[in-house]
Scaffold this motif. Structure first.
Motif, PDB file in Angstrom:
ATOM      1  N   GLU A  82      18.786 -42.795 -52.615  1.00 52.77           N
ATOM      2  CA  GLU A  82      17.400 -43.205 -52.399  1.00 52.77           C
ATOM      3  C   GLU A  82      17.171 -43.609 -50.943  1.00 52.77           C
ATOM      4  O   GLU A  82      16.139 -43.269 -50.355  1.00 52.77           O
ATOM      5  CB  GLU A  82      17.013 -44.349 -53.333  1.00 52.77           C
ATOM      6  N   GLN A 137      14.565 -41.807 -48.398  1.00 58.98           N
ATOM      7  CA  GLN A 137      13.616 -42.589 -47.605  1.00 58.98           C
ATOM      8  C   GLN A 137      13.754 -42.265 -46.119  1.00 58.98           C
ATOM      9  O   GLN A 137      12.752 -42.138 -45.398  1.00 58.98           O
ATOM     10  CB  GLN A 137      13.851 -44.075 -47.845  1.00 58.98           C
ATOM     11  N   CYS A 154      12.111 -39.026 -45.293  1.00 61.13           N
ATOM     12  CA  CYS A 154      10.658 -39.179 -45.243  1.00 61.13           C
ATOM     13  C   CYS A 154      10.225 -39.828 -43.926  1.00 61.13           C
ATOM     14  O   CYS A 154       9.196 -39.469 -43.355  1.00 61.13           O
ATOM     15  CB  CYS A 154      10.168 -39.982 -46.435  1.00 61.13           C
ATOM     16  N   LYS A 155      11.009 -40.767 -43.435  1.00 58.00           N
ATOM     17  CA  LYS A 155      10.700 -41.388 -42.150  1.00 58.00           C
ATOM     18  C   LYS A 155      10.802 -40.381 -41.007  1.00 58.00           C
ATOM     19  O   LYS A 155      10.165 -40.551 -39.962  1.00 58.00           O
ATOM     20  CB  LYS A 155      11.627 -42.579 -41.905  1.00 58.00           C
ATOM     21  N   TYR A 171      11.757 -38.171 -54.381  1.00 60.41           N
ATOM     22  CA  TYR A 171      11.205 -39.335 -53.693  1.00 60.41           C
ATOM     23  C   TYR A 171       9.929 -38.916 -52.983  1.00 60.41           C
ATOM     24  O   TYR A 171       9.918 -37.954 -52.208  1.00 60.41           O
ATOM     25  CB  TYR A 171      12.199 -39.899 -52.675  1.00 60.41           C
ATOM     26  N   GLY A 181       6.827 -43.441 -51.539  1.00 56.35           N
ATOM     27  CA  GLY A 181       7.438 -44.705 -51.896  1.00 56.35           C
ATOM     28  C   GLY A 181       7.868 -44.810 -53.338  1.00 56.35           C
ATOM     29  O   GLY A 181       8.369 -45.864 -53.759  1.00 56.35           O
ATOM     30  N   SER A 224      10.118 -43.071 -56.666  1.00 58.01           N
ATOM     31  CA  SER A 224      11.245 -42.186 -56.935  1.00 58.01           C
ATOM     32  C   SER A 224      11.320 -41.851 -58.421  1.00 58.01           C
ATOM     33  O   SER A 224      10.917 -42.649 -59.286  1.00 58.01           O
ATOM     34  CB  SER A 224      12.559 -42.826 -56.475  1.00 58.01           C
TER      35      SER A 224
END
Length: 274
Positions: free
Chosen positions: A162, A166, A169-170, A193, A196, A198
């Protein structure tokens, strides 16, 4: 009454002469999920179930010619990218796809074949990371690909998928389907995901060596489900169920002496045998 139209799905990827991965797997999966497959070929591979013995990369100019031919004539409902070979092809694909932001895009960041052969030049990884991934509706990396994209160890990704999703995605990904096929244990868990949130998708880990083309197949099935108008979580769930069943039926096939393909048409062929 008119029947619902069959959506067109474009795959942009390399060819597999063994028929188990790449363009060949993509078109099979797209067809099996009720869509019409279109293709832009980025490379030819001399390949079988034991490995890759040669690669001929298509010029970026001819990749663009193929893309232009498709988009000039055909309504495309979803796009999937696979093996893009080098930075020039990545740039060409990105330049064309920027004109179609409304079309769902599934990016499978193919870097290494099941056999371990390199399918993406190292300098192209940055191009995928910086320019292609931000265009994607969802990216579908496996654990080693995630580690490469992030500069993490495989162990770090495995221990905290996870956090890895994240981090992707950043970097610009809108949604990530981090595949757990390279993990261990009796259960294979893929992690979706997005925004925000999952969603863990679990399936029993199947004891077979016939897993060639699983990533291509899953991403293409996902693109087909998006082309049918499903939301991302529903599309991922459908695609996960499909690839699990295709792997489960893989040993019905006898293709080669190495890592054989999954059974893309298990439903059709089972019905023919009944």
């Amino acid at each position: 009454m008119l029947s619902p139209s069959i959506p067109n799905v474009l795959t942009i990827a390399g060819s597999d002469s063994g028929g188990g991965a790449g363009i060949q797997a993509d078109l099979k999966a797209i067809s099996a999920r009720g869509a019409f497959g279109l293709s832009v070929i980025t490379a030819l591979t001399a390949q079988n179930t034991c490995g890759v013995t040669g690669v001929e990369v298509v010029s970026s100019a001819f990749v663009k010619a193929q893309l232009d031919a498709v988009f000039d004539d055909i309504d495309v409902a979803a796009i999937k990218t696979g093996m893009l070979a080098n930075a020039e092809i990545v740039a060409t694909v990105v330049d064309v796809l920027r004109a179609f932001p409304a079309i769902p895009l599934v990016v499978d960041p193919v870097m290494v074949a099941t056999s371990g052969d390199l399918l993406l030049h190292e300098q192209a990884v940055d191009a995928v990371r910086s320019s292609l991934i931000p265009l994607a509706t969802v990216i579908t990396p496996n654990i080693p690909e995630t580690a490469t994209l992030l500069g993490w160890s495989v162990e770090k990704v495995t221990n905290d998928p996870e956090a890895a999703a994240q981090a992707l995605c950043k970097q610009g990904a809108r949604a990530v389907l981090l595949k757990g096929g390279h993990g261990e244990g009796d259960t294979s868990t893929d992690l979706l995901y997005m925004r925000g949130q999952s969603l863990a998708l679990q399936a029993p880990r199947i004891g077979t060596t016939n897993t060639h083309g699983t990533g291509c197949t899953l991403a293409s099935a996902l693109a087909a489900e998006l082309a049918h108008g499903r939301d991302l979580s529903s599309a991922v769930t459908e695609a996960k169920e499909y690839i699990t069943a295709a792997i489960n039926a893989a040993d019905q096939l006898h293709v080669g002496r190495g890592h054989g393909p999954v059974n893309h048409f298990y439903q059709l062929w089972q019905s023919k045998q009944q």
